[in-house]
Scaffold this active site. Sequence first.
Site, short mmCIF file in Angstrom:
data_model
loop_
_atom_site.label_atom_id
_atom_site.label_comp_id
_atom_site.label_asym_id
_atom_site.label_seq_id
_atom_site.Cartn_x
_atom_site.Cartn_y
_atom_site.Cartn_z
N PRO A 53 0.80 -1.22 0.00
CA PRO A 53 0.00 0.00 0.00
C PRO A 53 0.83 1.28 0.00
O PRO A 53 1.90 1.34 0.60
CB PRO A 53 -0.82 -0.11 1.29
CG PRO A 53 -0.10 -1.07 2.15
CD PRO A 53 0.60 -2.02 1.22
N ASN A 54 0.31 2.25 -0.71
CA ASN A 54 0.85 3.59 -0.83
C ASN A 54 2.12 3.70 -1.67
O ASN A 54 2.59 4.80 -1.92
CB ASN A 54 1.07 4.23 0.55
CG ASN A 54 -0.21 4.35 1.32
OD1 ASN A 54 -1.20 4.86 0.80
ND2 ASN A 54 -0.22 3.87 2.55
N ARG A 80 5.35 11.02 -2.51
CA ARG A 80 5.07 10.74 -1.10
C ARG A 80 6.35 10.83 -0.27
O ARG A 80 7.27 10.02 -0.45
CB ARG A 80 4.50 9.32 -0.97
CG ARG A 80 4.28 8.91 0.46
CD ARG A 80 3.89 7.45 0.55
NE ARG A 80 3.78 7.05 1.93
CZ ARG A 80 4.06 5.85 2.39
NH1 ARG A 80 4.46 4.90 1.57
NH2 ARG A 80 3.94 5.58 3.66
N ASN A 136 7.99 -5.66 -1.36
CA ASN A 136 7.99 -4.57 -0.40
C ASN A 136 6.57 -4.53 0.15
O ASN A 136 5.68 -3.96 -0.47
CB ASN A 136 8.35 -3.23 -1.06
CG ASN A 136 8.41 -2.10 -0.07
OD1 ASN A 136 7.88 -2.20 1.03
ND2 ASN A 136 9.04 -1.01 -0.47
N ALA A 146 3.32 -1.01 4.59
CA ALA A 146 2.72 -1.04 5.92
C ALA A 146 2.31 -2.46 6.34
O ALA A 146 2.25 -2.75 7.54
CB ALA A 146 1.52 -0.10 5.98
N HIS A 160 12.75 -2.79 1.53
CA HIS A 160 12.18 -1.55 2.05
C HIS A 160 13.05 -0.39 1.59
O HIS A 160 14.28 -0.48 1.67
CB HIS A 160 12.10 -1.56 3.58
CG HIS A 160 11.24 -2.65 4.10
ND1 HIS A 160 9.86 -2.56 4.08
CD2 HIS A 160 11.55 -3.86 4.61
CE1 HIS A 160 9.37 -3.68 4.57
NE2 HIS A 160 10.36 -4.49 4.89
N ARG A 202 13.44 3.70 12.26
CA ARG A 202 12.20 4.47 12.24
C ARG A 202 11.40 4.23 13.52
O ARG A 202 11.92 3.68 14.49
CB ARG A 202 11.40 4.10 10.99
CG ARG A 202 12.21 4.48 9.74
CD ARG A 202 11.46 4.61 8.49
NE ARG A 202 10.32 5.50 8.60
CZ ARG A 202 9.29 5.46 7.76
NH1 ARG A 202 9.28 4.58 6.77
NH2 ARG A 202 8.29 6.28 7.88
#
Length: 162
Positions: A25-26, A33, A90, A93, A116, A123
């Site tokens: 996602p994303n 982004r 990848n 999330a 990733h 993080r």
Amino acid sequence: MSKQTGTKKPSAENPKPRILVLHGPNLNLLGSREPGIYGHNTLEQIHRTMEAQGRAAGVQVESYQSNSEGELVDRVQSAASEGVQFIIINPAAYTHTSIALRDALTAVAIPFIEVHLSNIHARESFRQHSYFSDIAVGVICGLGSTGYELALAAALERIKSS
């Protein structure tokens, strides 16, 4: 919404080894982004680079992105019957949440590398655990889009040696 790019399913006329690159996602928003974290390359640019790398090695590279966990699970499940020999993923999330995607990868038993763009270990604490790392052939993180190229090089080497 899902996006699939690359070449078609193998056939008698196209018996090339196949590598499936899955994007969670994303990742469809790459390039715009949070470029300070994820870089400036778009998903299409990443795929074009990988497709050229695969073509040079005589391997078919297919890319698939979805924001839906179920669609990613379905794509992993169908990979086994399509003759996919290696997966680069990848999970984005879903790295930190998806037991269903982990179970699908375990069920099909296709070797995979987890990638990733950012260093998930540097993080937020919730991003530091992966449901995939312990079953992956390898993990590459923190190298931006170069991580995909390195994963593909490793996958090509494994296919060549098998």
